[in-house]
Design a protein around this motif. Structure first.
Motif, short mmCIF file in Angstrom:
data_model
loop_
_atom_site.label_atom_id
_atom_site.label_comp_id
_atom_site.label_asym_id
_atom_site.label_seq_id
_atom_site.Cartn_x
_atom_site.Cartn_y
_atom_site.Cartn_z
N ARG A 1 0.84 -1.21 0.00
CA ARG A 1 0.00 0.00 0.00
C ARG A 1 0.87 1.25 0.00
O ARG A 1 1.78 1.40 0.82
CB ARG A 1 -0.91 -0.02 1.23
CG ARG A 1 -1.88 1.17 1.36
CD ARG A 1 -3.00 1.08 0.33
NE ARG A 1 -3.94 2.18 0.50
CZ ARG A 1 -5.10 2.09 1.16
NH1 ARG A 1 -5.46 0.94 1.72
NH2 ARG A 1 -5.92 3.13 1.24
N ALA A 2 0.56 2.16 -0.94
CA ALA A 2 1.38 3.37 -1.07
C ALA A 2 0.59 4.65 -0.80
O ALA A 2 1.17 5.69 -0.51
CB ALA A 2 1.99 3.45 -2.47
N GLY A 3 -0.75 4.58 -0.90
CA GLY A 3 -1.55 5.78 -0.70
C GLY A 3 -2.97 5.57 -1.16
O GLY A 3 -3.41 4.43 -1.39
N THR A 4 -3.70 6.67 -1.32
CA THR A 4 -5.10 6.63 -1.73
C THR A 4 -5.36 7.73 -2.75
O THR A 4 -4.86 8.86 -2.60
CB THR A 4 -6.03 6.86 -0.50
OG1 THR A 4 -5.75 5.85 0.48
CG2 THR A 4 -7.49 6.78 -0.90
N THR B 1 -3.09 10.88 -1.79
CA THR B 1 -2.86 11.26 -0.40
C THR B 1 -2.43 10.03 0.40
O THR B 1 -2.42 8.91 -0.13
CB THR B 1 -4.14 11.88 0.20
OG1 THR B 1 -3.83 12.45 1.47
CG2 THR B 1 -5.24 10.83 0.37
N GLY B 2 -2.05 10.26 1.68
CA GLY B 2 -1.70 9.13 2.54
C GLY B 2 -0.29 8.61 2.33
O GLY B 2 -0.01 7.43 2.59
N CYS B 3 0.60 9.46 1.85
CA CYS B 3 2.00 9.05 1.67
C CYS B 3 2.89 10.25 1.92
O CYS B 3 2.42 11.38 2.06
CB CYS B 3 2.23 8.48 0.27
SG CYS B 3 1.72 9.60 -1.04
N GLY B 4 4.20 10.03 1.95
CA GLY B 4 5.13 11.10 2.22
C GLY B 4 5.37 11.98 1.00
O GLY B 4 5.04 11.61 -0.14
N ALA B 5 5.95 13.15 1.24
CA ALA B 5 6.30 14.05 0.15
C ALA B 5 7.28 13.38 -0.80
O ALA B 5 8.22 12.71 -0.37
CB ALA B 5 6.90 15.33 0.71
N TYR B 6 7.02 13.52 -2.09
CA TYR B 6 7.87 13.00 -3.16
C TYR B 6 7.95 11.48 -3.18
O TYR B 6 8.85 10.91 -3.80
CB TYR B 6 9.27 13.64 -3.10
CG TYR B 6 9.17 15.12 -2.87
CD1 TYR B 6 8.62 15.96 -3.85
CD2 TYR B 6 9.55 15.69 -1.66
CE1 TYR B 6 8.46 17.32 -3.62
CE2 TYR B 6 9.40 17.05 -1.42
CZ TYR B 6 8.85 17.86 -2.40
OH TYR B 6 8.68 19.19 -2.17
N GLN C 1 -11.23 5.14 -9.38
CA GLN C 1 -12.10 6.14 -8.78
C GLN C 1 -11.46 6.75 -7.54
O GLN C 1 -10.52 6.18 -6.97
CB GLN C 1 -13.46 5.54 -8.45
CG GLN C 1 -13.42 4.36 -7.51
CD GLN C 1 -14.79 3.71 -7.37
OE1 GLN C 1 -15.75 4.07 -8.05
NE2 GLN C 1 -14.89 2.74 -6.48
N VAL C 2 -11.96 7.92 -7.17
CA VAL C 2 -11.49 8.57 -5.96
C VAL C 2 -11.76 7.64 -4.77
O VAL C 2 -12.83 7.07 -4.65
CB VAL C 2 -12.18 9.93 -5.76
CG1 VAL C 2 -11.83 10.53 -4.41
CG2 VAL C 2 -11.81 10.89 -6.89
N GLY C 3 -10.77 7.49 -3.92
CA GLY C 3 -10.88 6.58 -2.78
C GLY C 3 -10.20 5.25 -3.01
O GLY C 3 -9.99 4.48 -2.04
N ASP C 4 -9.81 4.95 -4.25
CA ASP C 4 -9.10 3.71 -4.52
C ASP C 4 -7.74 3.69 -3.85
O ASP C 4 -7.02 4.71 -3.86
CB ASP C 4 -8.89 3.50 -6.03
CG ASP C 4 -10.08 2.87 -6.73
OD1 ASP C 4 -10.97 2.36 -6.03
OD2 ASP C 4 -10.10 2.89 -7.97
N PRO C 5 -7.34 2.53 -3.28
CA PRO C 5 -5.96 2.42 -2.78
C PRO C 5 -4.97 2.42 -3.94
O PRO C 5 -5.28 1.96 -5.04
CB PRO C 5 -5.94 1.08 -2.05
CG PRO C 5 -7.33 0.54 -2.08
CD PRO C 5 -8.12 1.32 -3.07
N VAL C 6 -3.79 2.94 -3.68
CA VAL C 6 -2.69 2.89 -4.63
C VAL C 6 -1.68 1.90 -4.07
O VAL C 6 -1.25 2.01 -2.92
CB VAL C 6 -2.04 4.27 -4.79
CG1 VAL C 6 -0.85 4.19 -5.76
CG2 VAL C 6 -3.05 5.29 -5.27
#
Length: 339
Positions: A56-59, A246-251, A329-334
């Motif tokens: 998991r990397a973000g959303t 969102t939900g991850c660090g900068a860069y 879609q918006v809300g999908d996990p990355v």
């Protein structure tokens, strides 16, 4: 597979005493079930091997389509990911282009007020709206009688179907500098090769009128980190991403190579080298020419070994190509795909 083999053995034993034709039919059915189980199981294993481990990397926090190059983006809750970028209904990412009468592209680099043109879609028509202008509707599928124009996008030839005199007059009136046209890329036309712009793309990566890539991904944390260094805060709209995470660090996006969102697989290609277009205020259409470029150059220049690719441009966001199409879609996990 062992369970399937056991079931096959038991099934064959049970029908062995039956008449020949019945035995043959039952055996064929059991064999078919075995082969189906083998294909299904093997397919799953092959899929897992190909994808590797998912981390998991973000959303996904935002999806944006920019139908007309340099005009305002359209935020959408979900989008189809095609080999040539995002699609939402009739709106496809950068499938329309403002040109000079000789076919050369026009962007907010030359006409900053293009960012004030809002785009929509109603009843099969592209809609254009801008300050002090009446809303205009242009058919998405223009008449085949309209001429196909030869256009130039970053020095590369590409075609576009002229969208007519009415929209040409509308854009010319709004910008009030010189005559302009609007063209539309059609599926039968030959796309540009991303590799012709940046050699690190693959031969299969293609675009219509984007700078070079089907997708641009940016993280909210990267924008937030930049703003800690800015005197005047900058907006995400200055950078025109297709996918905001969102939900991850900068860069964090810098290190993403292969990622999965929904059922879509994407391949990281190159960082996005930033230009003066980022200095156009998305609310006023005024070109600053300085910020955020100067701040980005203070800490986001490439490694000297990559200067032949990015030159002196600062890097912000990352380009991605499409390995497997689908819907996101918006809300999908990355997810990062880790080998």
């Amino acid at each position: 597979m062992s369970e399937a083999m056991g079931a096959l053995s038991g099934g064959l034993a049970a029908v062995a005493a039956r008449p020949g034709w019945l035995w043959a039919a039952a055996a064929a059915a059991a064999l078919g079930a075995l082969l189906g189980a083998w294909r299904w199981g093997g397919g799953r294993r092959r899929r897992r091997r190909r994808l590797g481990r998912l981390e998991r990397a973000g959303t996904v926090s935002g999806l944006f389509v920019y139908p007309v190059k340099s005009c305002r983006g359209v935020a959408v809750p979900r989008a189809e990911v095609t080999p040539m970028g995002l699609r939402s209904g009739e709106l496809r990412d950068r499938f329309w282009l403002v040109t000079k009468e000789d076919g050369h592209m026009v962007t907010a680099r030359q006409e900053p007020r293009l960012v004030l043109v809002s785009i929509g879609c109603e009843n099969g028509c592209l809609t254009l709206n801008a300050p002090e202008m009446e809303k205009l509707c242009v058919p998405v599928h223009v008449s085949r009688k309209n001429p196909v124009l030869n256009c130039r996008v970053f020095g590369i030839d590409i075609q576009g179907r002229d969208c007519g005199d009415e929209v040409a007059k509308w854009i010319t009136t709004f910008l009030n500098t010189e005559p302009y046209r609007l063209v539309h890329f059609e599926p039968s036309m030959v796309p540009r090769k991303s590799k012709d712009v940046i050699n690190l793309f693959r031969a299969t990566d293609e675009v219509a009128y984007p700078d070079c890539s089907p997708l641009l991904i940016l993280t909210e944390a990267s924008v937030e980190d930049l703003n800690t260094r800015m005197e005047k805060k900058i907006k995400m709209e200055n950078f025109r991403p297709n996918i905001l995470v969102t939900g991850c660090g900068a860069y964090a996006e810098d290190s993403w190579e292969d990622i999965l969102i929904g059922d879509v697989e994407m391949k990281g290609t190159v960082a996005c080298a930033r230009c003066i277009l980022t200095t156009v205020n998305p609310d006023t259409g005024v070109l600053d020419r300085k910020e955020p470029l100067e701040t980005l150059k203070s800490y986001r220049l490439c490694d000297p070994s990559e200067r032949h690719i990015y030159k002196s441009s600062p890097l912000f966001g990352k380009y991605f190509a499409v390995d497997k199409t689908g819907t996101i879609q918006v809300g999908d996990p990355v997810y990062k795909i880790v080998e």
